[in-house]
Write a protein that holds these residues in place. Structure first.
Motif, PDB file in Angstrom:
ATOM      1  N   LYS B  34       0.827  -1.211   0.000  1.00 43.76           N
ATOM      2  CA  LYS B  34       0.000   0.000   0.000  1.00 43.76           C
ATOM      3  C   LYS B  34       0.859   1.257   0.000  1.00 43.76           C
ATOM      4  CE  LYS B  34      -1.080   1.354   4.738  1.00 43.76           C
ATOM      5  NZ  LYS B  34      -2.143   1.544   5.710  1.00 43.76           N
ATOM      6  N   PHE B  35       2.089   1.169   0.462  1.00 47.01           N
ATOM      7  CA  PHE B  35       2.961   2.342   0.441  1.00 47.01           C
ATOM      8  C   PHE B  35       3.928   2.347  -0.733  1.00 47.01           C
ATOM      9  CE2 PHE B  35       1.896   2.584   5.053  1.00 47.01           C
ATOM     10  CZ  PHE B  35       1.232   3.783   4.948  1.00 47.01           C
ATOM     11  N   SER B  36       3.735   1.460  -1.665  1.00 48.72           N
ATOM     12  CA  SER B  36       4.616   1.482  -2.843  1.00 48.72           C
ATOM     13  C   SER B  36       3.795   1.356  -4.112  1.00 48.72           C
ATOM     14  CB  SER B  36       5.663   0.369  -2.762  1.00 48.72           C
ATOM     15  OG  SER B  36       5.023  -0.875  -2.732  1.00 48.72           O
ATOM     16  N   THR B  61       1.147  13.715  -3.645  1.00 53.20           N
ATOM     17  CA  THR B  61       0.778  12.322  -3.400  1.00 53.20           C
ATOM     18  C   THR B  61       1.977  11.456  -3.024  1.00 53.20           C
ATOM     19  OG1 THR B  61       0.828  12.109  -5.801  1.00 53.20           O
ATOM     20  CG2 THR B  61      -1.321  12.186  -4.763  1.00 53.20           C
ATOM     21  N   ASP B  62       3.158  12.028  -3.066  1.00 49.45           N
ATOM     22  CA  ASP B  62       4.332  11.265  -2.643  1.00 49.45           C
ATOM     23  C   ASP B  62       4.241  10.884  -1.169  1.00 49.45           C
ATOM     24  OD1 ASP B  62       6.576  10.002  -3.359  1.00 49.45           O
ATOM     25  OD2 ASP B  62       7.883  11.754  -3.388  1.00 49.45           O
ATOM     26  N   ARG B  63       3.459  11.643  -0.414  1.00 52.70           N
ATOM     27  CA  ARG B  63       3.262  11.299   1.002  1.00 52.70           C
ATOM     28  C   ARG B  63       2.697   9.893   1.152  1.00 52.70           C
ATOM     29  NH1 ARG B  63      -0.832  15.422   3.018  1.00 52.70           N
ATOM     30  NH2 ARG B  63      -1.471  15.443   0.842  1.00 52.70           N
ATOM     31  N   PHE B  64       1.961   9.450   0.145  1.00 48.76           N
ATOM     32  CA  PHE B  64       1.328   8.132   0.245  1.00 48.76           C
ATOM     33  C   PHE B  64       2.126   7.074  -0.510  1.00 48.76           C
ATOM     34  CE2 PHE B  64      -1.762  11.536   0.179  1.00 48.76           C
ATOM     35  CZ  PHE B  64      -2.299  11.396   1.433  1.00 48.76           C
ATOM     36  N   GLY B  65       3.324   7.442  -0.915  1.00 43.37           N
ATOM     37  CA  GLY B  65       4.126   6.505  -1.686  1.00 43.37           C
ATOM     38  C   GLY B  65       3.540   6.244  -3.055  1.00 43.37           C
ATOM     39  N   ALA B  66       2.747   7.191  -3.548  1.00 52.11           N
ATOM     40  CA  ALA B  66       2.039   6.947  -4.809  1.00 52.11           C
ATOM     41  C   ALA B  66       2.261   8.095  -5.777  1.00 52.11           C
ATOM     42  CB  ALA B  66       0.553   6.767  -4.547  1.00 52.11           C
ATOM     43  N   ALA B  67       3.477   8.535  -5.901  1.00 46.29           N
ATOM     44  CA  ALA B  67       3.687   9.699  -6.765  1.00 46.29           C
ATOM     45  C   ALA B  67       4.646   9.448  -7.901  1.00 46.29           C
ATOM     46  CB  ALA B  67       4.199  10.866  -5.946  1.00 46.29           C
TER      47      ALA B  67
END
Lengths: 157, 171
Positions: B34-36, B61-67
């Motif tokens: 979920k974080f990658s 959205t990099d905070r969620f590892g989704a950027a």
């Protein structure tokens, strides 16, 4: 300028031009299909209309002839626009291609052929440009059903 | 039968550090996944502007590892379909989806990807879920960045709670 050009055109074409109107400062000519190429050639060579802006069509269901093919030209010298309308029947929706006068006409005519099924005599490349191979019909004709989709991939449901 | 105590104490008595802890495989894999999230932006229309806004610094959205977008479907696991998909585009979308490795998730970003939006005509696909399965729908025309972030977090929750099938015989 406009009236002088118009009178000169009338003189040259001798009846090839039907109705003439001035719509919001733009000259609108109804042109017979037979003299279209000659008219546009004259406009380009003698009146400075050197830029072809658009080729499109209008579908009038129930009217004969059914289609108007509409051309917009612009003069970069006189900053004037002119619109030409050619009526073509549903049974033989054919007009002459402007490809010999304006290179840009090729793509405009391909799009117009996609959407309305107008055939441009002299344009050798009328492959689909916005639509895809195998698309059946012409979607901007008024009798093309709004919900008629032609998907290329199988739907999941 | 009484549950066994989960050993989380230090293995060596004199060390205060945790040498090991135990958890469930699904939770561990879900937490990692979920974080990658590596998104593949399948960006076709005006929603792209909103996608750029949500990716860049104010919303981040990099905070969620989704950027970090991967522009190869083979390296990505979140397909973000941003914008209208036409019938002419549909085979490409399907091909991109099929090239992605499992596990993969799909986000329908905006009204057009969700349902076709206001395009009900010969050209537009009325929702990408007619072609590929969609995990999360983001409404809006275009969606606000907060909506997108909410969607990412909901997807992360779902990944964390999901069952992650055993990869090999030993794991």
């Amino acid at each position: 300028m406009l009236t002088a050009a118009l009178e000169a055109m009338r003189e040259r074409l001798r009846g090839g031009i039907g109705e003439v109107a001035l719509v919001r400062g733009m000259l609108v000519l109804d042109v017979e299909p037979a003299v279209l190429l000659r008219t546009v050639g004259d406009l380009k060579a003698e009146h400075g209309f050197d830029l072809l802006l658009d080729i499109t069509a209008i579908d009038w269901p129930g009217r004969t002839p059914r289609f108007d093919v509409v051309y917009h030209l612009y003069s970069t010298r006189h900053f004037l626009r002119i619109r030409l309308k050619v009526r073509v029947p549903e049974s033989d929706p054919t007009v002459d291609s402007l490809a010999t006068l304006f290179g840009a006409a090729r793509f405009h005519e391909r799009e117009c052929h996609d959407m309305y099924g107008i055939v441009f005599r002299g344009n050798g490349d009328l492959r689909p440009i916005l639509l895809y191979e195998g698309f059946d019909g012409h979607p901007l004709r008024k009798d093309y059903a709004k919900q008629d989709e032609q998907p290329l991939v199988r739907y999941r449901r | 039968m009484a549950r066994r105590a989960i050993p989380i104490a230090a293995a060596q008595p004199r060390s205060n550090a945790f040498d090991y802890l135990s958890t469930k495989k699904d939770e561990l894999v879900g937490w990692a996944r979920k974080f990658s999230l590596f998104p593949y932006p399948f960006v076709t229309a005006c929603c792209a502007m909103e996608f750029m806004a949500v990716s860049s610094s104010p919303y981040d959205t990099d905070r969620f590892g989704a950027a970090l977008p991967r522009f190869s479907p083979r390296q990505s696991d979140l397909l973000m379909v941003v914008g209208t998909v036409t019938h002419k585009q549909a085979p490409i979308l399907l091909k991109v989806y099929e090239q992605m490795c499992e596990p993969k998730w799909v986000m329908a970003f905006g009204a057009c990807a969700t349902s076709g939006g206001f395009y009900q005509n010969y050209a537009a696909v009325a929702g990408i879920d007619r072609i590929i399965p969609v995990d999360i729908y983001v409404p809006g025309c275009p969606p606000r960045p907060e909506t997108v972030i909410d969607a990412i977090m909901m997807l992360q929750d779902r990944i964390a709670r999901d069952h992650h099938p055993i990869v090999t015989e030993t794991f």
